[in-house]
Design an enzyme around this catalytic site. Structure first.
Site, PDB file in Angstrom:
ATOM      1  N   SER A 167       0.843  -1.195   0.000  1.00 15.02           N
ATOM      2  CA  SER A 167       0.000   0.000   0.000  1.00 15.02           C
ATOM      3  C   SER A 167       0.881   1.250   0.000  1.00 15.02           C
ATOM      4  O   SER A 167       1.672   1.445  -0.918  1.00 15.02           O
ATOM      5  CB  SER A 167      -0.951  -0.030   1.207  1.00 15.02           C
ATOM      6  N   THR A 168       0.792   2.075   1.033  1.00 12.76           N
ATOM      7  CA  THR A 168       1.534   3.333   1.068  1.00 12.76           C
ATOM      8  C   THR A 168       3.038   3.094   0.938  1.00 12.76           C
ATOM      9  O   THR A 168       3.611   2.305   1.671  1.00 12.76           O
ATOM     10  CB  THR A 168       1.251   4.087   2.387  1.00 12.76           C
ATOM     11  N   HIS A 194      -2.690  -0.903  -3.242  1.00 11.29           N
ATOM     12  CA  HIS A 194      -3.820  -0.018  -2.989  1.00 11.29           C
ATOM     13  C   HIS A 194      -3.625   1.283  -3.759  1.00 11.29           C
ATOM     14  O   HIS A 194      -2.703   2.051  -3.476  1.00 11.29           O
ATOM     15  CB  HIS A 194      -3.932   0.294  -1.494  1.00 11.29           C
ATOM     16  N   MET A 287      -0.338   0.986   5.289  1.00  6.29           N
ATOM     17  CA  MET A 287      -1.110   1.211   6.502  1.00  6.29           C
ATOM     18  C   MET A 287      -2.205   0.164   6.642  1.00  6.29           C
ATOM     19  O   MET A 287      -2.759  -0.294   5.646  1.00  6.29           O
ATOM     20  CB  MET A 287      -1.738   2.607   6.460  1.00  6.29           C
ATOM     21  N   ASP A 290      -4.558  -5.137   5.919  1.00  4.57           N
ATOM     22  CA  ASP A 290      -4.971  -5.917   4.753  1.00  4.57           C
ATOM     23  C   ASP A 290      -3.918  -6.960   4.406  1.00  4.57           C
ATOM     24  O   ASP A 290      -2.730  -6.660   4.313  1.00  4.57           O
ATOM     25  CB  ASP A 290      -5.193  -4.974   3.560  1.00  4.57           C
TER      26      ASP A 290
END
Length: 346
Positions: A167-168, A194, A287, A290
């Site tokens: 993600s991030t 993401h 973050m 998931d």
């Protein structure tokens, strides 16, 4: 609690006012200044010492990408790019993520977004996340030799699959990993990053120009091939199913899971249902949690090897940390070592 100090950078006076008003509606955020171009931003970063910078992509004098490079050299600061959702904007945003931007928010109506207030909460959330993020400078990442890790051997005749959730901080981290994967990897790679619709295509295209292996945005019905990487499209879940003896991608618009679509858990759960095969599961910077629930199910397969990115090299250590807490992670690996470990695990 100290307020998060933010520098707002945009060549439009109207947009500077809109972004400032959005951010200052949150008592946790204080806008300490604004800048009209990248040159102005770099100077004010040194003078005002903000905790976070919001940066427009397209600006005169010095654009967002040029300003980002200078900021990361002079005073590394978490930067959230504010990008237009166009082909050019998407490509430039991916470059910005490579050069150290923590995250981005997409303007919904072009360069001057009259409805930016529709994503006001998302913008504030990104600022708060960025304030706690680690700005990872590649040359300063910890170096180490990979230790020998004893894992059950994978029989050569077993089909293999690499599954990555991120993600991030993902675009920069994926570049580091995929550029070091050889075309001889005996497995396809499936990735959930993401990211909003439209930007995953820019990410895949950018990585494809940099990597020896083929990288593409996944299409529904794609047959998974060795040495090819499939990135889930923004706005769609990706599953791996078996059909007529082949592993294929199935894309759906089912409800969001863990606040995301695509979701890492959806991908991992689908792979866990495959009747045969070995999987290398990797949870990288991001973050939230998931991927953790899916990892538990994946590890019921004796031929599943699981890796998590180290805290020192993660922009945000949420997803790897939660994966580690399941006790189902075989090894925590520094970013610059992940490709080597993925290859050796196959």
């Amino acid at each position: 609690m100290n307020q998060i100090k933010v520098l707002v950078v945009d060549d439009s006076a109207f947009m500077r006012k809109v972004v400032t008003d959005i951010l200052q509606s949150d008592p946790a955020i204080l806008v300490v200044g604004t800048a009209r171009n990248g040159e102005d931003a770099a100077l004010k970063n040194l003078k005002l010492k903000p905790d976070v910078i919001t940066m427009d992509v397209e600006m005169p004098v010095l654009d967002g990408l040029g300003a980002l490079k200078r900021i990361m050299k002079e005073r590394p600061t978490p930067v959230v790019m504010v990008s237009s959702q166009t082909k050019i904007g998407g490509h430039t945003t991916m470059l910005a993520m490579e050069h150290g931007a923590v995250d981005f928010v997409s303007k919904t109506s072009g360069s001057i977004s009259l409805d930016l207030f529709t994503i006001a909460e998302l913008l504030k959330e990104k600022i708060k996340l960025a304030a706690g993020a680690t700005v990872v400078i590649p040359d300063e990442m910890p170096k180490r030799d990979l230790p020998t890790v004893l894992m059950p051997p994978m029989a050569s005749q077993i089909r293999k699959l690499v599954a990555i959730g991120v993600s991030t901080g993902g675009p920069k981290a994926l570049k580091e990993v995929l550029m070091n994967i050889p075309t001889t990897l005996p497995a396809p790679i499936v990735i959930v990053q993401h990211m909003p619709q439209g930007f995953t295509k820019s990410l895949a295209d950018r990585l494809n120009t940099l990597c020896d292996i083929h990288v593409k945005e996944a299409s529904d019905g794609d047959i998974l091939e060795k040495g090819t990487t499939y990135i889930a499209p923004g706005g769609k879940h990706m599953q791996v199913l078996e059909q007529s003896g082949e592993w294929i991608c199935r894309l759906t618009t089912a409800p969001v899971v863990n606040g995301h679509r695509p979701s890492v858990d959806v991908l991992f759960h689908s792979i866990a249902k495959l009747k045969e095969g070995a999987v290398v599961a990797v949870v990288m910077t991001g973050m939230g949690s998931d991927g953790s629930e899916g990892l538990k199910q994946l590890k019921e397969n004796p031929y599943c090897r699981s890796l998590a990115q180290s805290e020192e090299t993660s922009v945000v250590f949420g997803m790897p940390k939660m994966a580690i807490r399941t006790t189902k992670v075989d090894e925590v690996v520094h970013l610059q070592d992940l490709a080597k470990r993925i290859v050796s695990s196959c």
